[in-house]
Structure formats: C-alpha cells, structure tokens
Design a protein around this motif. Structure first.
Motif, mmCIF file in Angstrom:
data_model
loop_
_atom_site.group_PDB
_atom_site.id
_atom_site.type_symbol
_atom_site.label_atom_id
_atom_site.label_comp_id
_atom_site.label_asym_id
_atom_site.label_seq_id
_atom_site.Cartn_x
_atom_site.Cartn_y
_atom_site.Cartn_z
ATOM 1 N N PRO A 55 0.478 -1.391 0.132
ATOM 2 C CA PRO A 55 0.615 -0.279 -0.002
ATOM 3 C C PRO A 55 1.202 1.371 0.198
ATOM 4 C CG PRO A 55 -0.794 -1.335 1.112
ATOM 5 C CD PRO A 55 0.716 -1.895 1.272
ATOM 6 N N GLY A 56 0.095 2.445 -0.795
ATOM 7 C CA GLY A 56 0.869 3.515 -0.852
ATOM 8 C C GLY A 56 1.940 3.219 -2.119
ATOM 9 N N GLN A 57 2.504 2.853 -3.125
ATOM 10 C CA GLN A 57 2.825 2.284 -4.120
ATOM 11 C C GLN A 57 2.708 3.221 -5.130
ATOM 12 O OE1 GLN A 57 5.413 -1.668 -3.233
ATOM 13 N NE2 GLN A 57 7.122 -0.730 -4.029
ATOM 14 N N PHE A 58 2.871 2.695 -6.060
ATOM 15 C CA PHE A 58 2.605 3.517 -7.412
ATOM 16 C C PHE A 58 2.874 2.436 -8.931
ATOM 17 C CE2 PHE A 58 6.328 6.406 -6.741
ATOM 18 C CZ PHE A 58 6.993 6.803 -8.251
ATOM 19 N N VAL A 59 2.559 2.752 -9.813
ATOM 20 C CA VAL A 59 3.336 2.431 -11.088
ATOM 21 C C VAL A 59 3.595 4.010 -11.826
ATOM 22 C CG1 VAL A 59 2.434 0.272 -10.808
ATOM 23 C CG2 VAL A 59 1.116 2.453 -12.318
ATOM 24 N N MET A 60 4.141 3.918 -13.096
ATOM 25 C CA MET A 60 4.474 4.717 -14.352
ATOM 26 C C MET A 60 3.687 4.021 -15.576
ATOM 27 S SD MET A 60 6.363 7.552 -13.161
ATOM 28 C CE MET A 60 6.792 8.260 -14.851
ATOM 29 N N ILE A 61 2.642 4.490 -15.657
ATOM 30 C CA ILE A 61 2.188 4.063 -17.064
ATOM 31 C C ILE A 61 1.739 5.069 -18.255
ATOM 32 C CG2 ILE A 61 -0.636 4.948 -15.891
ATOM 33 C CD1 ILE A 61 -1.471 2.365 -17.377
ATOM 34 N N ARG A 62 2.254 4.476 -19.797
ATOM 35 C CA ARG A 62 2.021 5.083 -20.696
ATOM 36 C C ARG A 62 0.875 3.933 -22.014
ATOM 37 N NH1 ARG A 62 5.944 4.354 -24.810
ATOM 38 N NH2 ARG A 62 5.395 6.320 -25.086
ATOM 39 N N LEU A 63 0.461 5.052 -23.031
ATOM 40 C CA LEU A 63 -0.396 4.392 -23.653
ATOM 41 C C LEU A 63 0.842 3.964 -24.325
ATOM 42 C CD1 LEU A 63 -2.871 6.511 -24.989
ATOM 43 C CD2 LEU A 63 -3.237 4.573 -23.323
ATOM 44 N N ALA A 64 0.576 2.404 -24.664
ATOM 45 C CA ALA A 64 2.263 1.500 -25.760
ATOM 46 C C ALA A 64 1.856 2.544 -27.448
ATOM 47 C CB ALA A 64 1.858 0.394 -25.849
ATOM 48 N N GLY A 65 2.915 3.130 -27.980
ATOM 49 C CA GLY A 65 3.073 3.421 -28.881
ATOM 50 C C GLY A 65 2.842 4.853 -29.582
ATOM 51 N N VAL A 66 2.250 5.325 -27.877
ATOM 52 C CA VAL A 66 2.197 6.555 -28.272
ATOM 53 C C VAL A 66 3.460 7.686 -28.108
ATOM 54 C CG1 VAL A 66 0.676 8.376 -27.556
ATOM 55 C CG2 VAL A 66 -0.352 5.927 -27.878
ATOM 56 N N ASN A 67 3.541 8.637 -28.852
ATOM 57 C CA ASN A 67 4.289 9.028 -28.579
ATOM 58 C C ASN A 67 4.279 11.153 -27.848
ATOM 59 O OD1 ASN A 67 6.377 8.014 -29.249
ATOM 60 N ND2 ASN A 67 6.069 8.372 -31.715
ATOM 61 N N GLY A 118 6.425 -1.213 -12.169
ATOM 62 C CA GLY A 118 6.171 -0.677 -11.070
ATOM 63 C C GLY A 118 6.708 -1.544 -10.471
ATOM 64 N N PRO A 119 6.414 -2.159 -8.965
ATOM 65 C CA PRO A 119 5.636 -1.125 -8.074
ATOM 66 C C PRO A 119 6.863 -0.330 -7.786
ATOM 67 C CG PRO A 119 6.354 -3.004 -6.744
ATOM 68 C CD PRO A 119 6.365 -3.541 -8.493
ATOM 69 N N LEU A 120 6.523 1.470 -7.465
ATOM 70 C CA LEU A 120 7.854 2.006 -6.946
ATOM 71 C C LEU A 120 6.911 2.797 -5.644
ATOM 72 C CD1 LEU A 120 7.986 3.875 -10.874
ATOM 73 C CD2 LEU A 120 9.851 1.724 -9.962
ATOM 74 N N GLY A 121 7.977 3.371 -5.614
ATOM 75 C CA GLY A 121 8.161 4.101 -4.126
ATOM 76 C C GLY A 121 8.187 3.469 -2.690
ATOM 77 N N ASN A 122 8.201 3.848 -1.311
ATOM 78 C CA ASN A 122 8.827 3.419 -0.303
ATOM 79 C C ASN A 122 7.118 2.473 0.386
ATOM 80 O OD1 ASN A 122 7.450 6.009 0.669
ATOM 81 N ND2 ASN A 122 9.213 6.070 1.282
ATOM 82 N N GLY A 123 6.254 3.293 -0.255
ATOM 83 C CA GLY A 123 4.966 2.328 0.259
ATOM 84 C C GLY A 123 4.572 2.774 2.230
ATOM 85 N N PHE A 124 3.906 3.007 2.586
ATOM 86 C CA PHE A 124 3.163 3.138 3.688
ATOM 87 C C PHE A 124 3.083 2.039 4.898
ATOM 88 C CE2 PHE A 124 -0.853 4.922 1.891
ATOM 89 C CZ PHE A 124 -0.533 6.386 2.832
ATOM 90 N N LEU A 147 -4.101 0.258 2.274
ATOM 91 C CA LEU A 147 -4.111 0.894 3.241
ATOM 92 C C LEU A 147 -4.740 0.050 4.290
ATOM 93 C CD1 LEU A 147 -1.070 1.630 4.836
ATOM 94 C CD2 LEU A 147 -2.640 3.704 5.132
ATOM 95 N N GLY A 148 -6.406 0.689 3.791
ATOM 96 C CA GLY A 148 -6.879 -0.070 4.958
ATOM 97 C C GLY A 148 -7.394 -1.038 4.804
ATOM 98 N N ARG A 149 -7.422 -2.053 4.201
ATOM 99 C CA ARG A 149 -7.818 -3.056 4.379
ATOM 100 C C ARG A 149 -7.195 -4.109 4.558
ATOM 101 N NH1 ARG A 149 -8.983 -4.081 -2.207
ATOM 102 N NH2 ARG A 149 -11.075 -3.121 -2.217
ATOM 103 N N GLU A 150 -4.838 -3.804 4.705
ATOM 104 C CA GLU A 150 -4.202 -3.959 5.150
ATOM 105 C C GLU A 150 -4.190 -3.707 6.495
ATOM 106 O OE1 GLU A 150 0.728 -4.101 4.446
ATOM 107 O OE2 GLU A 150 -0.563 -2.102 5.488
ATOM 108 N N ALA A 151 -4.644 -3.109 7.006
ATOM 109 C CA ALA A 151 -5.159 -2.110 8.693
ATOM 110 C C ALA A 151 -5.726 -2.937 9.735
ATOM 111 C CB ALA A 151 -4.653 -1.000 8.292
ATOM 112 N N ASN A 152 -7.010 -3.156 8.288
ATOM 113 C CA ASN A 152 -7.797 -4.078 9.722
ATOM 114 C C ASN A 152 -7.920 -5.650 8.809
ATOM 115 O OD1 ASN A 152 -9.470 -4.876 6.938
ATOM 116 N ND2 ASN A 152 -11.130 -3.202 7.522
ATOM 117 N N GLY A 153 -7.174 -6.309 8.255
ATOM 118 C CA GLY A 153 -6.480 -7.624 8.599
ATOM 119 C C GLY A 153 -7.389 -8.230 6.801
#
Length: 298
Positions: A55-67, A118-124, A147-153
């Motif tokens: 939870p808290g990480q991100f991805v980088m995304i782009r449309l393939a073949g689009v400049n 990804g996944p990228l970043g450090n997360g909560f 994150l909330g789902r992890e927190a409540n199990g």
C-alpha cells in the motif's frame, strides 16, 4: 546477488525502496470506466507487479506506441484483484481526466495496449495503532483502499496486517460528483465521513476541520494514526493538526514526476534532517510516503 527488495539491502547502494526490483509489463486495458465526474478506473493484468506491491506504492503507465506524451504518468495503485486461485493478478488505477495522458486514456477502449512499470516508491509503514484515520482530498483517496484493508486485516501484502482495530476515511472534494470510489471504502468496512466545499454531500467543511473535530472527540490520541493524501495545502493543515494533537502522521506526496525512478530529480520535496536543516528528497524513490513532521512546507 541478494534481493534488493529485502530489508537487509537498505544501504547507500541498494535501499529497499529503490527501483531495482520493479517490473516492466506490456499489457492492455481490461477495464476502463468512469466512476465519478472526470474520474476513471482502469484495470490491467500485471501479476508480477500485483504480487510485489504494498500500500502506498505507484506505477508509471503510458499508452503503448504513443509518443505524446512520451514519458509515463505516475498513478497510485488503487486496488489489487486476485484471480480465482487467489493469486494477485490485476492492478486497478484511478485517475482524473485533465491532461495529455489522462484525456486520451479516458477515451481508450478495452484492449488498448499499455506499458507500465513498478511497483515504485516506498509505501506506507504498517505501524500498529488502535485507530487509523485516512484524511484525503481530491484524488488523494487512491492509495488508501489497500492500506485500509491491510490495517483491518482484510488483505495481506507479505508484511504484517491487521494492525489497526478501527479504520476511518475522511474524504473531501469540491462537490458530490467528484467523490470517487466511496462504495469501495464502505464495502471494505471503513467508517466513511464525507465533506464537500459546497455541502452537496456530507458536511460543508474542509478535511482538516473534520479531522480536528474527530481528534477532539476521541480525546486520548496516543494510539491514533493519521495518513493523508491530496492537495498540498490540505496535507499541510492535516500535518499541523496532527502535530497539535501529538498524532503520528504520514503523508503521500503528489509531486509531479517525470521518470519515476529517481534519475531526473524533478519531483523533489524539502525534507527536514536530524540536524534541523532540510534537504531535497526524491518523491519517487525516498517517497512518496514521508513522515508529516519532516516535510518543510515552505
């Protein structure tokens, strides 16, 4: 060579939050639907990313073949969906239609090829508490569902879960139409409080004001934890409120990113150091999650 994702790799050369362990996936849109005003949720099959994310990480995304745009767009991981065998398979991302990537993406049909890494970043941090309050505004709800789902199990990500007794969401937007994914948070078992600038849903108030009210109601805040994401001014006010009540608070910074892997230094944030001075930290690798008390908001 040891796995760079493990904790014992936290060194100057290979910290656990570096992009060494990211996966690049060529896939396609499985779903791409509007869920609120100018707000969309897309789903892609990316099991190698889904299996590694926290939870808290991100991805980088782009449309393939689009400049245009040539670089990817950073989006927080909103949800991870398992297949019938219980294996993490699909990654959901929620985005606001407003720019050179998100506008054409919102118009892309199912089957459109995309690239993501990804996944990228450090997360909560999975810090134990009695009550977790997620204070979010705008599109800042996107990193909070997992994150909330992890927190409540309810969900596990290869690290401790079930570390909070109660989970609350304080979610604010300009108007009711911009509130996205509210049912997802309610179905996850969270106590949801809404607020809007115009009073069209919930209280006519700002997120920091609702948080202040809740902390006063709780009184003993020793085992309360707050996480926040949204407009910077909102996060600053949330951080000030938490400092006032001596509440542990982490922020998920939404600083615009270009590369997402720490090369370009375009997404730096001012972070206070142990000696009282500040230094620039890259939101994409040392973040996007920071302790609120360490951010220099000036």
């Amino acid at each position: 060579m040891s796995d760079p994702n493990t904790a014992d790799c936290d060194s100057n050369l290979h910290a656990s939050y570096y992009a060494d362990g990211m996966q690049q996936v060529e896939t396609e849109l499985v779903e791409n639907e509007q869920i609120a005003q100018s707000t969309y949720r897309l789903r892609v099959a990316a099991p190698t990313i889904a299996a590694r994310a926290v939870p808290g990480q991100f991805v980088m995304i782009r449309l393939a073949g689009v400049n245009a745009p040539l670089i990817g767009r950073a989006l927080a991981i909103y949800d991870i969906v398992n297949n019938d065998q219980g294996d993490p398979t699909w990654v959901d991302l929620v985005y606001l239609q407003k720019g050179a990537f998100t506008t054409p993406c919102s118009q892309s049909p199912v089957g459109t090829p995309v690239s993501l890494w990804g996944p990228l970043g450090n997360g909560f941090d999975p810090r134990p508490c009695d009550r977790l309050i997620m204070a979010v505004g705008g599109i800042g709800q996107t990193p909070m569902l997992l994150l909330g789902r992890e927190a409540n199990g309810a969900q596990a990500f290869g690290r401790p879960n079930g570390w909070a007794k109660d989970v609350e969401l304080i979610y604010g937007a300009r108007n009711e139409g911009l509130l996205a994914g509210v049912d997802d948070f309610r179905q996850a078992g969270f106590d949801v409080q809404l607020c809007t600038d115009d009073g069209s849903a919930g209280q006519q108030a700002l997120v920091p004001a609702i948080l202040e009210q809740r902390l006063q109601e709780i009184g003993d805040t020793a085992s309360v934890r707050v996480v926040t994401c949204g407009p910077e001014i909102m996060m600053e006010k949330v951080a000030e409120c938490c400092q006032k009540h001596h509440v542990d608070c982490q922020v998920s910074m939404e600083t615009p990113m270009a590369c997402g892997i720490g090369i370009c230094f375009s997404c730096v944030a001012k972070v206070k150091q142990a000696d009282g001075n500040w230094d620039y930290k890259r939101t994409c690798v040392e973040g996007p999650i920071f302790d609120a008390g360490k951010i220099d908001w000036s």
